[in-house]
Design a protein around this motif. Structure first.
Motif, PDB file in Angstrom:
ATOM      1  N   ILE A 171       0.832  -1.204   0.000  1.00  0.00           N
ATOM      2  CA  ILE A 171       0.000   0.000   0.000  1.00  0.00           C
ATOM      3  C   ILE A 171       0.868   1.255   0.000  1.00  0.00           C
ATOM      4  CG2 ILE A 171      -1.595   1.353   1.413  1.00  0.00           C
ATOM      5  CD1 ILE A 171      -2.902  -1.327   2.203  1.00  0.00           C
ATOM      6  N   SER A 172       1.958   1.251   0.753  1.00  0.00           N
ATOM      7  CA  SER A 172       2.819   2.440   0.776  1.00  0.00           C
ATOM      8  C   SER A 172       3.381   2.729  -0.611  1.00  0.00           C
ATOM      9  CB  SER A 172       3.956   2.242   1.789  1.00  0.00           C
ATOM     10  OG  SER A 172       4.885   1.267   1.352  1.00  0.00           O
ATOM     11  N   ILE A 173       3.741   1.679  -1.360  1.00  0.00           N
ATOM     12  CA  ILE A 173       4.282   1.873  -2.709  1.00  0.00           C
ATOM     13  C   ILE A 173       3.183   2.326  -3.669  1.00  0.00           C
ATOM     14  CG2 ILE A 173       5.498   0.768  -4.611  1.00  0.00           C
ATOM     15  CD1 ILE A 173       6.572  -1.262  -2.538  1.00  0.00           C
ATOM     16  N   ILE A 174       2.011   1.724  -3.555  1.00  0.00           N
ATOM     17  CA  ILE A 174       0.895   2.086  -4.439  1.00  0.00           C
ATOM     18  C   ILE A 174       0.488   3.541  -4.217  1.00  0.00           C
ATOM     19  CG2 ILE A 174      -1.533   1.615  -4.950  1.00  0.00           C
ATOM     20  CD1 ILE A 174      -0.904  -1.353  -4.303  1.00  0.00           C
ATOM     21  N   LEU A 175       0.524   4.002  -2.975  1.00  0.00           N
ATOM     22  CA  LEU A 175       0.216   5.408  -2.703  1.00  0.00           C
ATOM     23  C   LEU A 175       1.222   6.325  -3.392  1.00  0.00           C
ATOM     24  CD1 LEU A 175      -0.776   5.290   1.083  1.00  0.00           C
ATOM     25  CD2 LEU A 175      -2.268   5.908  -0.825  1.00  0.00           C
ATOM     26  N   VAL A 176       2.498   5.946  -3.374  1.00  0.00           N
ATOM     27  CA  VAL A 176       3.515   6.739  -4.066  1.00  0.00           C
ATOM     28  C   VAL A 176       3.228   6.774  -5.563  1.00  0.00           C
ATOM     29  CG1 VAL A 176       5.964   6.904  -4.657  1.00  0.00           C
ATOM     30  CG2 VAL A 176       5.294   6.281  -2.335  1.00  0.00           C
ATOM     31  N   ALA A 177       2.952   5.621  -6.153  1.00  0.00           N
ATOM     32  CA  ALA A 177       2.713   5.549  -7.593  1.00  0.00           C
ATOM     33  C   ALA A 177       1.484   6.358  -8.000  1.00  0.00           C
ATOM     34  CB  ALA A 177       2.539   4.089  -8.014  1.00  0.00           C
ATOM     35  N   SER A 178       0.426   6.281  -7.204  1.00  0.00           N
ATOM     36  CA  SER A 178      -0.795   7.006  -7.538  1.00  0.00           C
ATOM     37  C   SER A 178      -0.584   8.511  -7.432  1.00  0.00           C
ATOM     38  CB  SER A 178      -1.931   6.552  -6.613  1.00  0.00           C
ATOM     39  OG  SER A 178      -3.130   7.201  -6.933  1.00  0.00           O
ATOM     40  N   LEU A 179       0.128   8.951  -6.385  1.00  0.00           N
ATOM     41  CA  LEU A 179       0.408  10.377  -6.245  1.00  0.00           C
ATOM     42  C   LEU A 179       1.312  10.865  -7.379  1.00  0.00           C
ATOM     43  CD1 LEU A 179       0.233  13.008  -4.649  1.00  0.00           C
ATOM     44  CD2 LEU A 179       2.124  12.198  -3.210  1.00  0.00           C
ATOM     45  N   VAL A 203      -9.311   1.337   3.836  1.00  0.00           N
ATOM     46  CA  VAL A 203     -10.046   0.112   4.134  1.00  0.00           C
ATOM     47  C   VAL A 203      -9.090  -0.975   4.629  1.00  0.00           C
ATOM     48  CG1 VAL A 203     -11.476  -1.732   3.135  1.00  0.00           C
ATOM     49  CG2 VAL A 203     -11.894   0.654   2.515  1.00  0.00           C
ATOM     50  N   PHE A 204      -7.877  -0.986   4.091  1.00  0.00           N
ATOM     51  CA  PHE A 204      -6.871  -1.946   4.542  1.00  0.00           C
ATOM     52  C   PHE A 204      -6.193  -1.499   5.830  1.00  0.00           C
ATOM     53  CE2 PHE A 204      -7.487  -3.516   0.339  1.00  0.00           C
ATOM     54  CZ  PHE A 204      -7.047  -4.832   0.341  1.00  0.00           C
ATOM     55  N   GLY A 205      -6.180  -0.206   6.074  1.00  0.00           N
ATOM     56  CA  GLY A 205      -5.583   0.323   7.295  1.00  0.00           C
ATOM     57  C   GLY A 205      -5.880   1.801   7.393  1.00  0.00           C
ATOM     58  N   LYS A 206      -6.570   2.213   8.435  1.00  0.00           N
ATOM     59  CA  LYS A 206      -6.927   3.633   8.572  1.00  0.00           C
ATOM     60  C   LYS A 206      -5.686   4.510   8.536  1.00  0.00           C
ATOM     61  CE  LYS A 206      -9.217   2.824  12.397  1.00  0.00           C
ATOM     62  NZ  LYS A 206      -9.421   1.348  12.362  1.00  0.00           N
ATOM     63  N   ASN A 207      -4.593   3.993   9.097  1.00  0.00           N
ATOM     64  CA  ASN A 207      -3.360   4.786   9.097  1.00  0.00           C
ATOM     65  C   ASN A 207      -2.861   5.046   7.676  1.00  0.00           C
ATOM     66  OD1 ASN A 207      -2.823   1.964   8.912  1.00  0.00           O
ATOM     67  ND2 ASN A 207      -0.703   2.287   9.503  1.00  0.00           N
ATOM     68  N   HIS A 208      -3.018   4.060   6.776  1.00  0.00           N
ATOM     69  CA  HIS A 208      -2.572   4.269   5.397  1.00  0.00           C
ATOM     70  C   HIS A 208      -3.387   5.359   4.710  1.00  0.00           C
ATOM     71  CE1 HIS A 208       0.217   0.950   5.484  1.00  0.00           C
ATOM     72  NE2 HIS A 208      -0.717   0.127   5.900  1.00  0.00           N
ATOM     73  N   GLY A 209      -4.678   5.374   4.968  1.00  0.00           N
ATOM     74  CA  GLY A 209      -5.498   6.440   4.404  1.00  0.00           C
ATOM     75  C   GLY A 209      -5.061   7.798   4.910  1.00  0.00           C
ATOM     76  N   PRO A 237     -13.160  18.462  -5.659  1.00  0.00           N
ATOM     77  CA  PRO A 237     -14.364  17.615  -5.532  1.00  0.00           C
ATOM     78  C   PRO A 237     -14.163  16.209  -6.087  1.00  0.00           C
ATOM     79  CG  PRO A 237     -14.954  19.795  -6.325  1.00  0.00           C
ATOM     80  CD  PRO A 237     -13.462  19.717  -6.368  1.00  0.00           C
ATOM     81  N   ALA A 238     -13.390  16.087  -7.176  1.00  0.00           N
ATOM     82  CA  ALA A 238     -13.123  14.753  -7.728  1.00  0.00           C
ATOM     83  C   ALA A 238     -12.333  13.911  -6.737  1.00  0.00           C
ATOM     84  CB  ALA A 238     -12.365  14.875  -9.046  1.00  0.00           C
ATOM     85  N   TRP A 239     -11.351  14.522  -6.081  1.00  0.00           N
ATOM     86  CA  TRP A 239     -10.546  13.800  -5.096  1.00  0.00           C
ATOM     87  C   TRP A 239     -11.407  13.369  -3.905  1.00  0.00           C
ATOM     88  CZ3 TRP A 239      -9.032  15.002  -0.001  1.00  0.00           C
ATOM     89  CH2 TRP A 239      -7.987  14.227   0.506  1.00  0.00           C
ATOM     90  N   LEU A 240     -12.239  14.263  -3.405  1.00  0.00           N
ATOM     91  CA  LEU A 240     -13.117  13.921  -2.281  1.00  0.00           C
ATOM     92  C   LEU A 240     -14.096  12.810  -2.657  1.00  0.00           C
ATOM     93  CD1 LEU A 240     -13.886  17.509  -0.906  1.00  0.00           C
ATOM     94  CD2 LEU A 240     -12.421  15.764   0.144  1.00  0.00           C
ATOM     95  N   ALA A 241     -14.619  12.896  -3.877  1.00  0.00           N
ATOM     96  CA  ALA A 241     -15.525  11.841  -4.340  1.00  0.00           C
ATOM     97  C   ALA A 241     -14.790  10.505  -4.417  1.00  0.00           C
ATOM     98  CB  ALA A 241     -16.105  12.210  -5.699  1.00  0.00           C
ATOM     99  N   GLY A 242     -13.534  10.537  -4.884  1.00  0.00           N
ATOM    100  CA  GLY A 242     -12.765   9.308  -4.966  1.00  0.00           C
ATOM    101  C   GLY A 242     -12.512   8.698  -3.600  1.00  0.00           C
ATOM    102  N   VAL A 243     -12.141   9.528  -2.626  1.00  0.00           N
ATOM    103  CA  VAL A 243     -11.920   9.020  -1.273  1.00  0.00           C
ATOM    104  C   VAL A 243     -13.199   8.382  -0.735  1.00  0.00           C
ATOM    105  CG1 VAL A 243     -11.400   9.669   1.109  1.00  0.00           C
ATOM    106  CG2 VAL A 243     -10.073  10.661  -0.764  1.00  0.00           C
ATOM    107  N   THR A 244     -14.325   9.023  -0.969  1.00  0.00           N
ATOM    108  CA  THR A 244     -15.604   8.490  -0.498  1.00  0.00           C
ATOM    109  C   THR A 244     -15.917   7.139  -1.137  1.00  0.00           C
ATOM    110  OG1 THR A 244     -16.428  10.748  -0.181  1.00  0.00           O
ATOM    111  CG2 THR A 244     -18.062   8.979  -0.262  1.00  0.00           C
ATOM    112  N   VAL A 245     -15.697   7.049  -2.442  1.00  0.00           N
ATOM    113  CA  VAL A 245     -15.955   5.787  -3.137  1.00  0.00           C
ATOM    114  C   VAL A 245     -15.021   4.693  -2.623  1.00  0.00           C
ATOM    115  CG1 VAL A 245     -15.819   4.622  -5.374  1.00  0.00           C
ATOM    116  CG2 VAL A 245     -16.882   6.878  -5.204  1.00  0.00           C
ATOM    117  N   GLY A 246     -13.732   5.006  -2.483  1.00  0.00           N
ATOM    118  CA  GLY A 246     -12.787   4.001  -2.025  1.00  0.00           C
ATOM    119  C   GLY A 246     -13.063   3.526  -0.613  1.00  0.00           C
ATOM    120  N   PHE A 247     -13.527   4.435   0.242  1.00  0.00           N
ATOM    121  CA  PHE A 247     -13.794   4.101   1.638  1.00  0.00           C
ATOM    122  C   PHE A 247     -15.236   3.632   1.864  1.00  0.00           C
ATOM    123  CE2 PHE A 247     -13.918   5.375   6.280  1.00  0.00           C
ATOM    124  CZ  PHE A 247     -12.924   4.489   6.685  1.00  0.00           C
ATOM    125  N   SER A 248     -15.992   3.527   0.784  1.00  0.00           N
ATOM    126  CA  SER A 248     -17.419   3.217   0.901  1.00  0.00           C
ATOM    127  C   SER A 248     -17.730   1.896   1.613  1.00  0.00           C
ATOM    128  CB  SER A 248     -18.074   3.226  -0.490  1.00  0.00           C
ATOM    129  OG  SER A 248     -17.479   2.264  -1.339  1.00  0.00           O
TER     130      SER A 248
END
Length: 554
Positions: A171-179, A203-209, A237-248
């Motif tokens: 997850i730490s690597i995927i966060l880097v790649a996505s950013l 969803v995998f770890g609140k700390n990662h989010g 707004p797109a970013w907030l919507a994405g976070v909401t969808v991912g954490f849904s």
């Protein structure tokens, strides 16, 4: 004459047909370049997948751990039985359990090796992301970049220990790649996707989010140089919507399942306001605090190097910020988005390493640093020093610190490893790991009837998974001190389940007397002393306290 053509005897230009080149009518020069890039990308990704598979095949049947590994395995078992993590039993966040349970359900397998395979599959996503980041962020020709990808893959697999923490590493690597994708070409769509990635990470770890959000905030000043102000009205707004969808999945659980919501918020309240922490802390092993008896041994050198790596983590963040700031002032834009993403993500992940400063938590926090060093934008002498001195030192340090954590290395350097059957999987493990497994199975066979249960505390949640039974209490890994009211709730569960065997591994966790079970859970300890009678401890495990109900006969 263009360098990619020659003339025939009549003086007519004709194409040079070499490896990977086709006639102009079939492929343009741009297409040839893209095709070469695609081949490099495919080679790098295949390398990442093949190396991950090789690592799994090498270590799939080695080692076993009733502590943290059993904690994950038990949760996967209970999800397959329809229970919900956090709501029905103490657990990590939900994502890893449902990922592993889904893989096990799909292939109709249930053993610990299958759980390891499911985890390795997720870890491979992180290794692939690391290869992609290095390929995108490095300089040089295709072969040189592919070589750096190979180094990144080896380093990632070396540091992905212990295996059950592969989710956190990936997850730490995927966060880097996505950013990095957002920083490369900001757009509402990429902001949306990155928001989904952060939400899923939570969803995998609140700390990662949380770390993903912090990394975004840290990268915002650099982003402002690339995105015109009007674009923020669409991107945020797109970013907030994405976070909401991912954490849904969590949000839906909070809305639709009252008991899950209660336990979810209670778990957060306990850590933040009652325990005041997220882990059992350990002192940071700074290099100057490591002392030996005069002889320079591999173990002492590894401790020094481990301390050096803890020093390198914040140092990389400071130097990285300076490099990013210098490049921004010089170019007025983001020149190396992958490196910026590594620095921004490395900063919040410092919390992982320093919350419990041991080698395994260092391993969970180190991946942004590893990738960042490999793609650090240096030129001239700096680049030469980095490649011929920095990379070898990093590789050597990784070998000294991370390799001894691998069961493959341990099996070849430690005596007494033997094969033990673990619910149908033949695992080769050390004698120190085998003795508890055999003791639990032997005692359960003698004292736990079919359909019965036992209580295992405080550090053997894997005992439930080993026997395939349900824990009689919610807190399957009781390491932290608990209030009297919580303990009384657990006693109520014990009275209902009536375990026919109680196993208390009576040690001070981390050598701390205050972390003995009798001190962290005195009310439950008193209940056990009152209602159960103690038997003789196994000869091989003198610290194990064995109890059966007072009305029982041996």
């Amino acid at each position: 004459m263009p360098k990619d053509t020659r003339h025939d005897a009549a003086g007519t230009p004709r194409p040079v047909r070499g490896f990977g080149m086709m006639a102009p009518s079939m492929q343009s020069p741009d297409a040839m370049s893209q095709r070469l890039d695609h081949r490099i990308v495919c080679a790098a990704l295949l390398l990442a997948v093949a190396a991950s598979l090789a690592r799994f095949l090498l270590e799939a049947h080695l080692g076993f751990n009733l502590w943290d590994e059993g904690y994950l395995w038990y949760g996967v078992q209970r999800v397959l039985h329809g229970e919900v993590p956090i709501r029905d039993f103490m657990s990590y966040d939900l994502g890893r359990y449902y990922w592993a349970a889904g893989v096990l359900w799909l292939f109709d397998v249930h053993g610990i090796v299958a759980v390891r395979a499911a985890t390795e599959l997720f870890s491979t996503l992180g290794v692939v992301a690391a290869a992609w980041l290095v390929l995108r962020g490095s300089n040089g020709n295709g072969l040189m970049r592919l070589g750096l990808c190979a180094v990144a893959v080896v380093l990632c697999l070396l540091w992905m220990v212990p295996w059950w923490k592969g989710y956190d590493a990936a997850i730490s690597i995927i966060l880097v790649a996505s950013l990095a994708r957002v920083l490369t070409s900001p757009s509402p769509v990429r902001f949306l996707v990155h928001g989904v990635v952060i939400g899923v990470a939570a969803v995998f770890g609140k700390n990662h989010g949380f770390y993903g959000v912090v990394a975004c905030l840290l990268a915002t000043p650099a982003l402002m140089l690339r995105v015109a102000p009007p674009a923020w009205r669409r991107c945020i707004p797109a970013w907030l919507a994405g976070v909401t969808v991912g954490f849904s999945p969590i949000l839906l659980g909070l809305v639709l399942d009252h008991q899950f919501a209660v336990m979810f918020w209670e778990s957060i309240r306990f850590l933040l306001f009652e325990y005041h922490g997220t882990n059992l802390p350990l002192p940071v092993p700074w290099p100057w605090t490591v002392h030996g008896d005069g002889a320079l041994t591999q173990a002492l050198l590894a401790r020094w190097v481990t301390g050096g790596m803890f020093l390198l983590l914040p140092l990389f963040c400071v130097i990285g910020m300076a490099v990013v700031a210098h490049r921004l002032r010089r170019h007025g834009r983001i020149v190396h988005p992958e490196f910026v993403a590594c620095v921004a993500t490395a900063i919040p992940y410092l919390n992982v390493a320093f919350s419990r400063a041991d080698a395994s938590h260092l391993a969970q926090a180190i991946f942004p640093l590893l990738i960042g060093v490999l793609i650090l934008p240096a030129r001239g002498l700096g680049q030469a020093l980095l490649r011929w001195l920095g990379f070898p030192l990093l590789a050597l340090a990784s070998l000294l610190v991370a390799l001894p954590l691998h069961p493959w290395y341990q099996a070849r350097t430690q005596p007494g490893w033997r094969v033990v059957d673990v619910r149908g999987d033949a695992l080769r493990m050390s004698d120190a790991a085998a003795v508890p497994v055999e003791a639990v199975e032997s005692l359960a066979h003698r004292y736990v009837p079919s359909g019965g249960t036992l209580l295992a505390a405080p550090v053997w949640p894997g005992a439930y998974a080993l026997l395939g039974i349900r824990s009689p209490v919610w807190e399957i890994y009781p390491l932290f001190p608990r209030s009297d009211s919580f303990q009384r709730q657990e006693i109520g569960r014990l009275q209902q389940a009536r375990p026919s065997l109680v196993l208390v591994y009576d040690i001070g966790v981390d050598g701390r007397e205050d972390l003995r079970y009798a001190h962290t859970h005195p009310v439950i300890w008193s209940y056990v002393q009152t209602n159960y009678r103690q038997l003789e401890s196994p000869r091989e495990l003198p610290e194990l306290r064995v109890y059966i109900p007072k009305l029982s006969t041996e």
